[in-house]
Scaffold this motif. Structure first.
Motif, PDB file in Angstrom:
ATOM      1  N   THR A 194     -10.204  15.129 -17.126  1.00 57.45           N
ATOM      2  CA  THR A 194      -9.936  16.194 -18.094  1.00 57.45           C
ATOM      3  C   THR A 194      -8.645  16.899 -17.679  1.00 57.45           C
ATOM      4  O   THR A 194      -8.218  16.775 -16.530  1.00 57.45           O
ATOM      5  CB  THR A 194     -11.090  17.204 -18.114  1.00 57.45           C
ATOM      6  N   PRO A 195      -8.023  17.665 -18.580  1.00 60.99           N
ATOM      7  CA  PRO A 195      -6.800  18.381 -18.207  1.00 60.99           C
ATOM      8  C   PRO A 195      -6.977  19.297 -16.995  1.00 60.99           C
ATOM      9  O   PRO A 195      -6.088  19.384 -16.149  1.00 60.99           O
ATOM     10  CB  PRO A 195      -6.467  19.183 -19.460  1.00 60.99           C
ATOM     11  N   SER A 196      -8.121  19.959 -16.874  1.00 63.21           N
ATOM     12  CA  SER A 196      -8.318  20.854 -15.729  1.00 63.21           C
ATOM     13  C   SER A 196      -8.463  20.073 -14.423  1.00 63.21           C
ATOM     14  O   SER A 196      -8.062  20.545 -13.362  1.00 63.21           O
ATOM     15  CB  SER A 196      -9.523  21.761 -15.950  1.00 63.21           C
ATOM     16  N   GLU A 197      -9.023  18.860 -14.479  1.00 68.30           N
ATOM     17  CA  GLU A 197      -9.121  18.030 -13.279  1.00 68.30           C
ATOM     18  C   GLU A 197      -7.770  17.427 -12.910  1.00 68.30           C
ATOM     19  O   GLU A 197      -7.462  17.241 -11.745  1.00 68.30           O
ATOM     20  CB  GLU A 197     -10.120  16.893 -13.497  1.00 68.30           C
ATOM     21  N   LYS A 198      -6.978  17.126 -13.925  1.00 65.52           N
ATOM     22  CA  LYS A 198      -5.674  16.484 -13.719  1.00 65.52           C
ATOM     23  C   LYS A 198      -4.765  17.340 -12.836  1.00 65.52           C
ATOM     24  O   LYS A 198      -4.012  16.825 -12.009  1.00 65.52           O
ATOM     25  CB  LYS A 198      -5.019  16.221 -15.068  1.00 65.52           C
ATOM     26  N   ARG A 212       0.608  10.650 -12.426  1.00 68.83           N
ATOM     27  CA  ARG A 212       1.515   9.724 -13.099  1.00 68.83           C
ATOM     28  C   ARG A 212       0.720   8.599 -13.768  1.00 68.83           C
ATOM     29  O   ARG A 212       1.003   8.203 -14.899  1.00 68.83           O
ATOM     30  CB  ARG A 212       2.509   9.146 -12.086  1.00 68.83           C
ATOM     31  N   LEU A 213      -0.301   8.091 -13.085  1.00 70.22           N
ATOM     32  CA  LEU A 213      -1.146   7.037 -13.639  1.00 70.22           C
ATOM     33  C   LEU A 213      -1.808   7.505 -14.930  1.00 70.22           C
ATOM     34  O   LEU A 213      -1.824   6.789 -15.931  1.00 70.22           O
ATOM     35  CB  LEU A 213      -2.214   6.630 -12.618  1.00 70.22           C
ATOM     36  N   VAL A 214      -2.338   8.723 -14.919  1.00 74.29           N
ATOM     37  CA  VAL A 214      -3.011   9.272 -16.103  1.00 74.29           C
ATOM     38  C   VAL A 214      -2.007   9.474 -17.240  1.00 74.29           C
ATOM     39  O   VAL A 214      -2.327   9.237 -18.402  1.00 74.29           O
ATOM     40  CB  VAL A 214      -3.749  10.581 -15.751  1.00 74.29           C
ATOM     41  N   GLU A 215      -0.794   9.878 -16.915  1.00 71.40           N
ATOM     42  CA  GLU A 215       0.225  10.072 -17.951  1.00 71.40           C
ATOM     43  C   GLU A 215       0.657   8.740 -18.559  1.00 71.40           C
ATOM     44  O   GLU A 215       0.923   8.653 -19.756  1.00 71.40           O
ATOM     45  CB  GLU A 215       1.435  10.804 -17.370  1.00 71.40           C
TER      46      GLU A 215
END
Length: 137
Positions: free
Chosen positions: A52-56, A65-68
């Motif tokens: 989630t954005p808060s975990e990111k 970077r991987l998530v992006e």
């Protein structure tokens, strides 16, 4: 589920019941439901870094970077505004929990039994006795 609408079908006594409602929603499944399907190992591996954005924000730079790079790893977070909830009906305002008192209970053994030699028959008799006395079971 399409266009933000979910359709749920369940078996009832005289046939089926179908419920259609907008997302987001919470569904509770009771013990009469079918067994869950086995997990798909490929999908587990594909989504194991989903956040989630808060975990990111708490991830290392490499993981961020991987998530992006992989948009499917971003899990949408729902907030009060997203579900149009009444702030007075959620959180502490909506369901306050007040502790009136805390009592520490200490159990003391009144009697004990010892089973020697690991005899299964003695153990079985003890379990049956505990069940009969409504101590366990």
């Amino acid at each position: 589920m399409e266009d933000g609408i979910a359709t749920i079908k369940r078996r009832i006594e005289n046939g089926f019941e179908t419920v259609t409602c907008p997302l987001p929603l919470v569904v509770t499944v009771n013990g009469s439901a079918d067994a869950c399907r086995p997990r798909n190992a490929k999908l587990i591996q594909k989504y194991k870094y989903a956040v989630t954005p808060s975990e990111k924000a708490q991830l290392s730079e490499d993981r961020q970077r991987l998530v992006e790079e992989r948009p499917y790893l971003n899990i949408r977070e729902w907030g009060v505004a997203d579900i149009e909830a009444d702030p007075n009906q959620i959180g502490m305002k909506g369901s306050p929990t007040k502790v009136k008192t805390v009592v520490n209970v200490v159990f003391q053994a009144k009697e004990s039994k010892t089973i020697e030699g690991g005899d299964d028959a003695q153990l079985e008799a003890l379990v049956q006795e505990l069940i009969a006395d409504h101590i366990i079971g």
